[in-house]
Design a protein around this motif. Structure first.
Motif, PDB file in Angstrom:
ATOM      1  N   ARG A   1       0.252  20.291   1.793  1.00  0.00           N
ATOM      2  CA  ARG A   1       1.193  20.004   0.704  1.00  0.00           C
ATOM      3  C   ARG A   1       0.487  20.014  -0.659  1.00  0.00           C
ATOM      4  O   ARG A   1       1.055  20.469  -1.645  1.00  0.00           O
ATOM      5  N   VAL A   2      -0.741  19.527  -0.709  1.00  0.00           N
ATOM      6  CA  VAL A   2      -1.511  19.559  -1.953  1.00  0.00           C
ATOM      7  C   VAL A   2      -1.762  20.998  -2.376  1.00  0.00           C
ATOM      8  O   VAL A   2      -1.598  21.359  -3.549  1.00  0.00           O
ATOM      9  N   ASP A   3      -2.153  21.853  -1.425  1.00  0.00           N
ATOM     10  CA  ASP A   3      -2.370  23.270  -1.743  1.00  0.00           C
ATOM     11  C   ASP A   3      -1.091  23.915  -2.261  1.00  0.00           C
ATOM     12  O   ASP A   3      -1.115  24.684  -3.236  1.00  0.00           O
ATOM     13  N   GLU A   4       0.037  23.621  -1.603  1.00  0.00           N
ATOM     14  CA  GLU A   4       1.322  24.174  -2.048  1.00  0.00           C
ATOM     15  C   GLU A   4       1.672  23.693  -3.455  1.00  0.00           C
ATOM     16  O   GLU A   4       2.126  24.481  -4.295  1.00  0.00           O
ATOM     17  N   LYS A   5       1.469  22.405  -3.706  1.00  0.00           N
ATOM     18  CA  LYS A   5       1.781  21.843  -5.021  1.00  0.00           C
ATOM     19  C   LYS A   5       0.871  22.461  -6.082  1.00  0.00           C
ATOM     20  O   LYS A   5       1.320  22.814  -7.177  1.00  0.00           O
TER      21      LYS A   5
ATOM     22  N   ARG B   1       0.828  -1.201   0.000  1.00  0.00           N
ATOM     23  CA  ARG B   1       0.000   0.000   0.000  1.00  0.00           C
ATOM     24  C   ARG B   1       0.867   1.258   0.000  1.00  0.00           C
ATOM     25  O   ARG B   1       0.613   2.210  -0.736  1.00  0.00           O
ATOM     26  N   LEU B   2       1.910   1.252   0.821  1.00  0.00           N
ATOM     27  CA  LEU B   2       2.818   2.403   0.883  1.00  0.00           C
ATOM     28  C   LEU B   2       3.515   2.646  -0.449  1.00  0.00           C
ATOM     29  O   LEU B   2       3.671   3.795  -0.863  1.00  0.00           O
ATOM     30  N   ILE B   3       3.923   1.586  -1.113  1.00  0.00           N
ATOM     31  CA  ILE B   3       4.567   1.737  -2.427  1.00  0.00           C
ATOM     32  C   ILE B   3       3.620   2.448  -3.384  1.00  0.00           C
ATOM     33  O   ILE B   3       4.016   3.375  -4.098  1.00  0.00           O
ATOM     34  N   GLY B   4       2.354   2.045  -3.379  1.00  0.00           N
ATOM     35  CA  GLY B   4       1.363   2.713  -4.230  1.00  0.00           C
ATOM     36  C   GLY B   4       1.234   4.189  -3.900  1.00  0.00           C
ATOM     37  O   GLY B   4       1.170   5.037  -4.796  1.00  0.00           O
ATOM     38  N   GLU B   5       1.217   4.512  -2.620  1.00  0.00           N
ATOM     39  CA  GLU B   5       1.105   5.914  -2.200  1.00  0.00           C
ATOM     40  C   GLU B   5       2.374   6.702  -2.517  1.00  0.00           C
ATOM     41  O   GLU B   5       2.301   7.864  -2.918  1.00  0.00           O
ATOM     42  N   ILE B   6       3.521   6.080  -2.338  1.00  0.00           N
ATOM     43  CA  ILE B   6       4.789   6.747  -2.674  1.00  0.00           C
ATOM     44  C   ILE B   6       4.820   7.081  -4.159  1.00  0.00           C
ATOM     45  O   ILE B   6       5.153   8.206  -4.556  1.00  0.00           O
TER      46      ILE B   6
ATOM     47  N   ARG C   1       4.338  10.876  -8.697  1.00  0.00           N
ATOM     48  CA  ARG C   1       3.677  11.291  -9.943  1.00  0.00           C
ATOM     49  C   ARG C   1       3.178  12.727  -9.870  1.00  0.00           C
ATOM     50  O   ARG C   1       3.183  13.442 -10.878  1.00  0.00           O
ATOM     51  N   ILE C   2       2.719  13.150  -8.703  1.00  0.00           N
ATOM     52  CA  ILE C   2       2.204  14.523  -8.596  1.00  0.00           C
ATOM     53  C   ILE C   2       3.274  15.506  -8.169  1.00  0.00           C
ATOM     54  O   ILE C   2       2.987  16.680  -7.966  1.00  0.00           O
ATOM     55  N   GLY C   3       4.506  15.032  -8.055  1.00  0.00           N
ATOM     56  CA  GLY C   3       5.618  15.951  -7.869  1.00  0.00           C
ATOM     57  C   GLY C   3       6.154  16.101  -6.461  1.00  0.00           C
ATOM     58  O   GLY C   3       6.982  16.980  -6.223  1.00  0.00           O
ATOM     59  N   PHE C   4       5.701  15.279  -5.519  1.00  0.00           N
ATOM     60  CA  PHE C   4       6.261  15.361  -4.178  1.00  0.00           C
ATOM     61  C   PHE C   4       7.681  14.808  -4.178  1.00  0.00           C
ATOM     62  O   PHE C   4       7.993  13.860  -4.884  1.00  0.00           O
ATOM     63  N   THR C   5       8.524  15.422  -3.370  1.00  0.00           N
ATOM     64  CA  THR C   5       9.884  14.925  -3.205  1.00  0.00           C
ATOM     65  C   THR C   5       9.870  13.745  -2.237  1.00  0.00           C
ATOM     66  O   THR C   5       8.900  13.546  -1.498  1.00  0.00           O
ATOM     67  N   ILE C   6      10.965  13.011  -2.216  1.00  0.00           N
ATOM     68  CA  ILE C   6      11.097  11.913  -1.259  1.00  0.00           C
ATOM     69  C   ILE C   6      10.994  12.457   0.169  1.00  0.00           C
ATOM     70  O   ILE C   6      10.351  11.861   1.031  1.00  0.00           O
ATOM     71  N   ALA C   7      11.598  13.615   0.422  1.00  0.00           N
ATOM     72  CA  ALA C   7      11.541  14.221   1.760  1.00  0.00           C
ATOM     73  C   ALA C   7      10.103  14.558   2.155  1.00  0.00           C
ATOM     74  O   ALA C   7       9.697  14.338   3.310  1.00  0.00           O
ATOM     75  N   GLU C   8       9.324  15.086   1.217  1.00  0.00           N
ATOM     76  CA  GLU C   8       7.928  15.412   1.513  1.00  0.00           C
ATOM     77  C   GLU C   8       7.124  14.141   1.783  1.00  0.00           C
ATOM     78  O   GLU C   8       6.312  14.101   2.716  1.00  0.00           O
TER      79      GLU C   8
END
Length: 128
Positions: free
Chosen positions: A88-92, A47-52, A57-64
């Motif tokens: 984070r979604v609002d920022e992106k 499940r985590l792999i899917g979320e990662i 895909r939407i541009g989050f960094t590994i740190a985020e």
């Protein structure tokens, strides 16, 4: 009964390389069980792999992504995670809107330059 997934099963399912999954493990995002040199992934890892991958895909960094996962594990848990994720979604979204504006401005500038060039070419008698 605990269902385990092999690294091969998950690479096929998600269309990623084994190197990608090992990287996520090295980054502390997933924690498969180890039996010798074999990694056994639980449903939670899957499940985590899917979320990662969705986050990437939407541009989050590994740190985020790490931060969002970590907030879930500590108080206030899911509530904190959801609030952080919304932030984070609002920022992106704001970042993407700014990029879209920058692209639109650049395209308008390119159109203006092209129009100037075409006008000048017509003045000197060159047709395109």
């Amino acid at each position: 009964m605990n269902k385990y997934y092999s690294i091969t099963e998950l690479t096929r399912e998600f269309g990623v390389s084994t190197r990608t999954l090992r990287f996520y493990e090295d980054e502390g995002l997933i924690h498969p069980e180890r039996r010798g040199r074999t990694r056994l992934f639980r449903q939670a890892d899957r499940r985590l792999i899917g979320e990662i991958l969705r986050g990437r895909r939407i541009g989050f960094t590994i740190a985020e992504i790490r931060e969002i996962i970590q907030v879930y594990k500590e108080p206030p848990g899911e509530l904190g995670q959801l609030k952080l994720l919304m932030k984070r979604v609002d920022e992106k979204r704001d970042d993407l809107r700014q990029k879209r504006k920058d692209i639109d401005d650049t395209l308008a500038e390119l159109d203006a330059i092209e129009e100037t060039c075409l006008g000048r070419l017509a003045e000197i008698g060159v047709t395109t």
